[in-house]
Design a protein around this motif. Structure first.
Motif, mmCIF file in Angstrom:
data_model
loop_
_atom_site.group_PDB
_atom_site.id
_atom_site.type_symbol
_atom_site.label_atom_id
_atom_site.label_comp_id
_atom_site.label_asym_id
_atom_site.label_seq_id
_atom_site.Cartn_x
_atom_site.Cartn_y
_atom_site.Cartn_z
ATOM 1 N N ASP A 264 6.733 -22.932 43.316
ATOM 2 C CA ASP A 264 7.737 -21.342 43.542
ATOM 3 C C ASP A 264 7.546 -20.618 45.259
ATOM 4 O OD1 ASP A 264 8.675 -22.200 40.506
ATOM 5 O OD2 ASP A 264 7.409 -20.012 40.237
ATOM 6 N N GLY A 267 7.434 -23.989 47.940
ATOM 7 C CA GLY A 267 8.404 -25.246 47.999
ATOM 8 C C GLY A 267 7.853 -26.959 47.828
ATOM 9 N N SER A 268 8.386 -27.859 47.872
ATOM 10 C CA SER A 268 7.834 -29.209 48.127
ATOM 11 C C SER A 268 7.397 -29.790 49.355
ATOM 12 C CB SER A 268 8.656 -30.418 46.969
ATOM 13 O OG SER A 268 9.835 -29.770 47.590
ATOM 14 N N LYS A 269 8.113 -29.229 49.718
ATOM 15 C CA LYS A 269 7.892 -29.915 51.635
ATOM 16 C C LYS A 269 6.174 -29.497 52.328
ATOM 17 C CE LYS A 269 9.192 -29.061 56.516
ATOM 18 N NZ LYS A 269 10.274 -28.419 57.280
ATOM 19 N N LYS A 305 12.824 -28.148 37.537
ATOM 20 C CA LYS A 305 12.883 -27.208 39.054
ATOM 21 C C LYS A 305 13.458 -27.481 40.444
ATOM 22 C CE LYS A 305 9.194 -23.873 37.957
ATOM 23 N NZ LYS A 305 9.061 -22.904 37.922
ATOM 24 N N LEU A 307 12.343 -30.297 41.803
ATOM 25 C CA LEU A 307 10.511 -30.453 42.786
ATOM 26 C C LEU A 307 10.719 -32.019 42.553
ATOM 27 C CD1 LEU A 307 8.743 -26.829 41.871
ATOM 28 C CD2 LEU A 307 10.261 -27.775 44.358
#
Length: 472
Positions: A264, A267-269, A305, A307
């Motif tokens: 959260d 993020g996924s980066k 989410k 993601l």
């Protein structure tokens, strides 16, 4: 460093290990669950382009016995009538080694008695040093960590620049298994991790790989690794977010909750994927059904989410089943030729063959699933292992040593780079606390690192340069 305050977490007793002795510059104390002496503390531990299995030619490579050892490995060689020999690996056709096993029953019984007495003395000595206030090893404290972190190291720091210019290191590993120092809960409450220590580690690791795998979320380890990546401006470095699972529901809930907080927040980066659990089936901490449910819940929540991250779990190569592959995007297999009792010059071919026959074959008809070897490596010293058989001499089977480690890397690393095999090398640094799991003749648990505990490349060890080719 962020979202988790370890002082607010109740001790759930999930360690399952003897308390560690602290004091060196680097000393990892992550618990990897309950295992026998040949595997305790070793988290066993690439892409889909590996190809399908080659049929039944290697079916005699057996499953592990209950102690965690692979069954004895047959000699390699062309199959002939009744010989029991097996076709040579396509990788390493020059190998022709067989291992003879002698069973010394009386000697084994005597050895067990002697080992028991010695192990008791060793463990007693370790615990005595742990609680002895006059011990020569000084314990890491919050104050010592605060002193270390007075200046937040960056890529421009002289210390970091020196670490990042080691001509003996080459970026030839697709991924490396990494356990930051002092990130085992609840030990981190009294011996906390240091941000600058992790930044130093990442400076070294950046010369070996663009991907590091973590095993858990406790003690802010993920956040500190991400901070190190930012400070060092490692734009190509990615993290495999690790979530530790065991039979303790409190542990699992805490680890998963922290995973969601991390995602959260970031993020996924920064991440290449999420690995939920390591060897929980091998340890029998969770049933396949319970593990599948956790994986399914995580995957659903990632989708909810938005993601876009692949999900995986890692387990021994022979613990994977076709049913379990349905719950992951990536099949991650821990495959260690050392515990199969093979010689170092046969280890690369054995690893490839075992992986193809036991794991790649499970998804060969499903292009949406990829395969990664989540752990593979070799110890730099400590004895020899003959699988589930008994070693007759100190040179039988898998011999731990720098020469053997060099041999395995020379055969495996550049071949894998050339054919696109993805794997995580186990491991980055030695973990000296694991000496508590060593037994006479099997003193390798603390010696799996490419480097010693203080980030020095081991004397005599050569990282292959693979002709200048680097891992992406």
């Amino acid at each position: 460093m962020g979202a988790i305050d370890p002082m607010e977490i109740a001790d759930d007793g999930d360690d399952g290990i003897t308390p560690a002795v602290h004091g060196q510059k680097r000393r990892s104390i992550l618990s990897f669950g309950a295992r026998n002496a040949s595997r305790d503390g070793v988290p066993l531990a690439a892409g889909a382009g590996a190809g399908a299995a080659t049929g039944g030619a290697f079916s005699a490579f057996g499953a592990r016995d209950p102690s965690g050892n692979y069954n004895p490995v047959p000699g390699s060689g062309p199959t002939d009538s009744g010989s029991g020999h097996m076709e040579k690996s396509e990788w390493l056709n020059h190998q022709d080694h067989g291992n003879k096993r002698l069973k010394w029953i009386v000697g084994t019984v005597i050895a067990i008695i002697v080992v028991g007495a010695i192990v008791g003395g060793v463990l007693g000595g370790v615990l005595s040093r742990k609680h002895n206030p006059t011990s020569s090893t000084s314990k890491s404290t919050p104050q010592s960590v605060a002193n270390d972190n007075k200046n937040d190291l960056s890529k421009d720091s002289a210390e970091i620049q020196a670490l990042m210019n080691n001509k003996d290191l080459h970026k030839v590993f697709p991924g490396i298994d990494y356990t930051p120092l002092n990130t085992q809960f609840p030990d981190c409450l009294s011996s906390p991790p240091s941000q600058n220590n992790i930044t130093r580690d990442m400076a070294v690791l950046s010369q070996l790989t663009n991907a590091v795998r973590l095993y858990g979320t406790d003690c802010n380890q993920t956040e500190m690794v991400l901070h190190a990546i930012d400070r060092l401006q490692l734009t190509d470095m990615k993290v495999w977010l690790g979530v530790w699972l065991d039979k303790n529901d409190t542990t699992n809930s805490r680890q998963l909750a922290q995973m969601w907080t991390i995602l959260d927040t970031n993020g996924s980066k920064p991440f290449k994927g999420v690995i939920v659990g390591n060897e929980v089936l091998y340890r029998k901490d969770l049933t396949p059904t319970a593990l599948a449910q956790i994986l399914s819940d995580v995957k659903s929540n990632l989708t909810a989410k938005n993601l876009n991250l692949p999900i995986a779990t890692s387990d021994l190569g022979d613990n994977w089943t076709a049913d379990l592959t349905n719950n992951v995007d990536i099949v991650m297999s821990n495959i260690h030729p050392f515990f199969a009792g093979v010689t170092a010059d046969a280890a690369a071919g054995w690893t490839w063959n075992f992986w193809q026959q036991h794991d790649v074959i499970l998804t060969s008809a499903n292009a949406s699933k990829t395969q990664v070897i989540s752990e593979v490596g070799w110890p730099s010293g400590g004895g020899n292992d003959c699988g589930s058989g008994t070693c007759a001499t100190m040179t039988d089977g898998s011999v731990a040593g720098i020469t053997e480690m060099n041999t395995f890397m020379s055969d495996f690393v550049c071949q894998s780079l050339a054919n696109g095999t993805e794997y995580f090398w186990f491991e980055a640094f030695d973990e000296p606390w694991k000496i508590v799991y060593n037994t006479p003749g099997k003193e390798w648990e603390d010696k799996w690192g490419l480097m010693d505990a203080n980030r020095n490349l081991k004397s005599g060890l050569t990282i292959p340069d693979c002709g200048g080719k680097t891992a992406s």
